[in-house]
Design a protein around this motif. Structure first.
Motif, PDB file in Angstrom:
ATOM      1  N   VAL A 256       0.830  -1.218   0.000  1.00  0.00           N
ATOM      2  CA  VAL A 256       0.000   0.000   0.000  1.00  0.00           C
ATOM      3  C   VAL A 256       0.855   1.255   0.000  1.00  0.00           C
ATOM      4  O   VAL A 256       0.685   2.146  -0.837  1.00  0.00           O
ATOM      5  CB  VAL A 256      -0.961  -0.001   1.208  1.00  0.00           C
ATOM      6  CG1 VAL A 256      -1.766   1.295   1.246  1.00  0.00           C
ATOM      7  CG2 VAL A 256      -1.889  -1.207   1.146  1.00  0.00           C
ATOM      8  N   TYR A 257       1.811   1.311   0.921  1.00  0.00           N
ATOM      9  CA  TYR A 257       2.610   2.526   1.056  1.00  0.00           C
ATOM     10  C   TYR A 257       3.821   2.535   0.128  1.00  0.00           C
ATOM     11  O   TYR A 257       4.450   3.575  -0.060  1.00  0.00           O
ATOM     12  CB  TYR A 257       3.038   2.709   2.513  1.00  0.00           C
ATOM     13  CG  TYR A 257       1.890   3.106   3.400  1.00  0.00           C
ATOM     14  CD1 TYR A 257       1.616   4.443   3.669  1.00  0.00           C
ATOM     15  CD2 TYR A 257       1.036   2.148   3.935  1.00  0.00           C
ATOM     16  CE1 TYR A 257       0.554   4.810   4.460  1.00  0.00           C
ATOM     17  CE2 TYR A 257      -0.044   2.512   4.722  1.00  0.00           C
ATOM     18  CZ  TYR A 257      -0.276   3.842   4.982  1.00  0.00           C
ATOM     19  OH  TYR A 257      -1.355   4.220   5.754  1.00  0.00           O
ATOM     20  N   GLY A 258       4.162   1.387  -0.456  1.00  0.00           N
ATOM     21  CA  GLY A 258       5.270   1.359  -1.401  1.00  0.00           C
ATOM     22  C   GLY A 258       4.847   1.459  -2.846  1.00  0.00           C
ATOM     23  O   GLY A 258       5.683   1.457  -3.751  1.00  0.00           O
ATOM     24  N   LYS A 259       3.554   1.549  -3.061  1.00  0.00           N
ATOM     25  CA  LYS A 259       3.027   1.593  -4.423  1.00  0.00           C
ATOM     26  C   LYS A 259       3.630   2.764  -5.206  1.00  0.00           C
ATOM     27  O   LYS A 259       3.626   3.913  -4.754  1.00  0.00           O
ATOM     28  CB  LYS A 259       1.501   1.730  -4.384  1.00  0.00           C
ATOM     29  CG  LYS A 259       0.816   1.594  -5.721  1.00  0.00           C
ATOM     30  CD  LYS A 259      -0.691   1.782  -5.571  1.00  0.00           C
ATOM     31  CE  LYS A 259      -1.287   0.707  -4.692  1.00  0.00           C
ATOM     32  NZ  LYS A 259      -2.776   0.852  -4.580  1.00  0.00           N
ATOM     33  N   GLY A 260       4.165   2.437  -6.398  1.00  0.00           N
ATOM     34  CA  GLY A 260       4.701   3.484  -7.263  1.00  0.00           C
ATOM     35  C   GLY A 260       6.056   4.024  -6.857  1.00  0.00           C
ATOM     36  O   GLY A 260       6.497   5.050  -7.369  1.00  0.00           O
ATOM     37  N   CYS A 261       6.767   3.328  -5.953  1.00  0.00           N
ATOM     38  CA  CYS A 261       8.033   3.873  -5.450  1.00  0.00           C
ATOM     39  C   CYS A 261       9.203   3.636  -6.408  1.00  0.00           C
ATOM     40  O   CYS A 261      10.281   4.191  -6.215  1.00  0.00           O
ATOM     41  CB  CYS A 261       8.354   3.284  -4.083  1.00  0.00           C
ATOM     42  SG  CYS A 261       8.751   1.522  -4.086  1.00  0.00           S
ATOM     43  N   GLY A 262       9.012   2.809  -7.423  1.00  0.00           N
ATOM     44  CA  GLY A 262      10.094   2.512  -8.356  1.00  0.00           C
ATOM     45  C   GLY A 262      10.761   1.182  -8.026  1.00  0.00           C
ATOM     46  O   GLY A 262      10.831   0.779  -6.863  1.00  0.00           O
ATOM     47  N   MET A 266      11.878  -0.326  -4.363  1.00  0.00           N
ATOM     48  CA  MET A 266      11.109  -1.448  -3.861  1.00  0.00           C
ATOM     49  C   MET A 266      12.018  -2.619  -3.496  1.00  0.00           C
ATOM     50  O   MET A 266      11.829  -3.265  -2.456  1.00  0.00           O
ATOM     51  CB  MET A 266      10.068  -1.896  -4.886  1.00  0.00           C
ATOM     52  CG  MET A 266       9.246  -3.105  -4.451  1.00  0.00           C
ATOM     53  SD  MET A 266       8.297  -2.838  -2.912  1.00  0.00           S
ATOM     54  CE  MET A 266       6.886  -1.939  -3.566  1.00  0.00           C
ATOM     55  N   GLN A 267      13.021  -2.902  -4.316  1.00  0.00           N
ATOM     56  CA  GLN A 267      13.946  -3.984  -3.996  1.00  0.00           C
ATOM     57  C   GLN A 267      14.667  -3.716  -2.677  1.00  0.00           C
ATOM     58  O   GLN A 267      14.888  -4.632  -1.877  1.00  0.00           O
ATOM     59  CB  GLN A 267      14.946  -4.160  -5.135  1.00  0.00           C
ATOM     60  CG  GLN A 267      14.344  -4.736  -6.414  1.00  0.00           C
ATOM     61  CD  GLN A 267      15.326  -4.791  -7.567  1.00  0.00           C
ATOM     62  OE1 GLN A 267      16.458  -4.311  -7.464  1.00  0.00           O
ATOM     63  NE2 GLN A 267      14.906  -5.376  -8.681  1.00  0.00           N
ATOM     64  N   ALA A 271      14.185  -6.107   0.684  1.00  0.00           N
ATOM     65  CA  ALA A 271      15.383  -6.652   1.327  1.00  0.00           C
ATOM     66  C   ALA A 271      15.446  -6.223   2.789  1.00  0.00           C
ATOM     67  O   ALA A 271      15.775  -7.027   3.677  1.00  0.00           O
ATOM     68  CB  ALA A 271      16.633  -6.192   0.572  1.00  0.00           C
ATOM     69  N   PHE A 272      15.108  -4.960   3.046  1.00  0.00           N
ATOM     70  CA  PHE A 272      15.123  -4.465   4.428  1.00  0.00           C
ATOM     71  C   PHE A 272      14.145  -5.246   5.293  1.00  0.00           C
ATOM     72  O   PHE A 272      14.476  -5.676   6.400  1.00  0.00           O
ATOM     73  CB  PHE A 272      14.773  -2.977   4.463  1.00  0.00           C
ATOM     74  CG  PHE A 272      14.570  -2.454   5.852  1.00  0.00           C
ATOM     75  CD1 PHE A 272      15.642  -2.087   6.634  1.00  0.00           C
ATOM     76  CD2 PHE A 272      13.283  -2.361   6.393  1.00  0.00           C
ATOM     77  CE1 PHE A 272      15.452  -1.630   7.939  1.00  0.00           C
ATOM     78  CE2 PHE A 272      13.084  -1.909   7.686  1.00  0.00           C
ATOM     79  CZ  PHE A 272      14.167  -1.537   8.459  1.00  0.00           C
ATOM     80  N   VAL A 273      12.923  -5.430   4.801  1.00  0.00           N
ATOM     81  CA  VAL A 273      11.883  -6.099   5.588  1.00  0.00           C
ATOM     82  C   VAL A 273      12.297  -7.517   5.951  1.00  0.00           C
ATOM     83  O   VAL A 273      12.235  -7.920   7.129  1.00  0.00           O
ATOM     84  CB  VAL A 273      10.544  -6.108   4.824  1.00  0.00           C
ATOM     85  CG1 VAL A 273       9.555  -7.070   5.485  1.00  0.00           C
ATOM     86  CG2 VAL A 273       9.960  -4.707   4.757  1.00  0.00           C
ATOM     87  N   ALA A 326       5.624  -1.651  -7.570  1.00  0.00           N
ATOM     88  CA  ALA A 326       6.494  -0.473  -7.643  1.00  0.00           C
ATOM     89  C   ALA A 326       6.175   0.406  -8.846  1.00  0.00           C
ATOM     90  O   ALA A 326       6.499   1.609  -8.846  1.00  0.00           O
ATOM     91  CB  ALA A 326       7.938  -0.909  -7.698  1.00  0.00           C
ATOM     92  N   LYS A 327       5.532  -0.159  -9.871  1.00  0.00           N
ATOM     93  CA  LYS A 327       5.222   0.603 -11.077  1.00  0.00           C
ATOM     94  C   LYS A 327       3.835   1.262 -11.025  1.00  0.00           C
ATOM     95  O   LYS A 327       3.532   2.136 -11.841  1.00  0.00           O
ATOM     96  CB  LYS A 327       5.284  -0.308 -12.298  1.00  0.00           C
ATOM     97  CG  LYS A 327       6.675  -0.846 -12.593  1.00  0.00           C
ATOM     98  CD  LYS A 327       6.638  -1.793 -13.788  1.00  0.00           C
ATOM     99  CE  LYS A 327       8.004  -2.380 -14.095  1.00  0.00           C
ATOM    100  NZ  LYS A 327       7.948  -3.329 -15.247  1.00  0.00           N
TER     101      LYS A 327
END
Length: 328
Positions: A256-262, A266-267, A271-273, A326-327
């Motif tokens: 939801v909050y990462g939508k459209g981030c590229g 996103m990668q 990886a962080f999560v 991400a797109k």
């Protein structure tokens, strides 16, 4: 008349909404309550509006000012310390409540002798109202994280040392986790949604969507719980529920909050999560909640999301999915 309930209303930059909030609290169907308004160094006219209510209703409304900006959670904590009633409730200053809101919760608390009463809420998005109801299960303690739309016995909070996170986004996740681990007696108002949650596009949570860092806030919240010793000696069933909620919050942060981030961003987020999860939880394979899309008492949408996300990750098939998100 003795005060039975203290309503705690933190205020920061809510000049457009605070009058509606306080008006709804002034029109309650009972009189045995107080409203504690706390100005968290707001630069707008929120405090001036609240002062009008404290002047008009001096026996009902009290106004306090923080010396420095301490954030929503710590302001709520100050409200608890200032309260003079055996029960406390939180109302966010851009939200509002039904006229029978306090009476409904207080009657249930008295009838059930519960330390916590949990109700639903109605989401107000551009005047479109959608009710949401909790389930009568422990999941309403841990995954239904809203701190508002609930009534708490003050002695339960203070005696058990329950507090809010120092993190300024997602404080309710921390608070609900502490409540869950403290095992309160509780009662659920399954079909009452008299709390109106107004979707304020300028709120802290909405701002997190703009900077797309919610997964970092969530990681900080769970790190703080771990460092506070909240998980020490906790039985496996509860730890499994905590771990499930961690992934549920993280999947929401990514999708939801990462939508459209590229794609690259996103990668990095994914990886962080999963790197953070590996340090926080040592044996996810033993958690049955992470391997089933159907969990009794829990939201099907949420449990299905966690199940699919982790299934894809275990089989190294999640990269195309997150790249698509991400797109968007």
């Amino acid at each position: 008349m003795d005060k039975e309930v203290s309503i705690i209303v933190p205020m920061y930059n809510v000049e457009k909404y605070i009058e509606r909030c306080l008006s709804s609290l002034s029109n309650q169907t009972i009189e045995s309550y107080e409203v504690i308004c706390i100005d968290d160094c707001s630069p707008d006219g929120s405090a001036e509006i609240a002062s009008r209510f404290s002047n008009k209703y001096p026996n009902k409304f009290r106004l306090y000012h923080n010396e420095t900006n301490i954030g929503l959670g710590k302001t709520r904590e100050r409200g608890i310390s200032l309260s003079e009633a055996p029960y406390v409730m939180f109302v966010d200053s851009d939200d509002y409540v039904a006229d029978n809101y306090i009476e409904t919760y207080l009657d249930e608390a008295k009838n059930s002798n519960a330390e916590l009463v949990i109700g639903g809420y109605s989401r107000d998005v551009d005047s479109r109202i959608t009710p949401h109801y909790p389930t009568n299960s422990d999941w309403s303690l841990i995954s239904y994280t809203i701190a508002c739309a609930k009534l708490y016995k003050k002695s339960f909070l203070t005696d058990r040392g329950i507090h809010f996170s120092s993190t300024r986004c997602g404080e309710d996740i921390f608070f609900s986790s502490m409540i869950f681990l403290a095992e309160p007696s509780y009662s659920v108002l399954e079909k009452y949604a008299g709390y109106y949650y107004y979707f304020n596009r300028n709120s802290i949570t909405s701002s997190a969507k703009k900077d797309r860092q919610l997964e970092r806030y969530i990681a900080g919240i769970y790190d703080e719980l771990l460092n506070d010793g909240a998980f020490d000696g906790v039985e496996d069933r509860k730890l499994h529920m905590i771990e499930y909620c961690y992934y549920a919050n993280m999947v929401n942060a990514l999708v939801v909050y990462g939508k459209g981030c590229g794609k690259k961003r996103m990668q990095e987020k994914v990886a962080f999560v999963f790197n953070h999860a590996a340090t926080l939880f040592q044996n996810s394979l033993a958690n049955p909640l992470l391997r089933s899309p159907f969990i009794k008492g829990e939201s099907l949408k949420r449990s299905m999301g966690v199940y699919l996300a982790l299934m894809l990750h275990r089989h190294n098939l999640d990269r195309p999915f997150y790249n698509l998100v991400a797109k968007l």
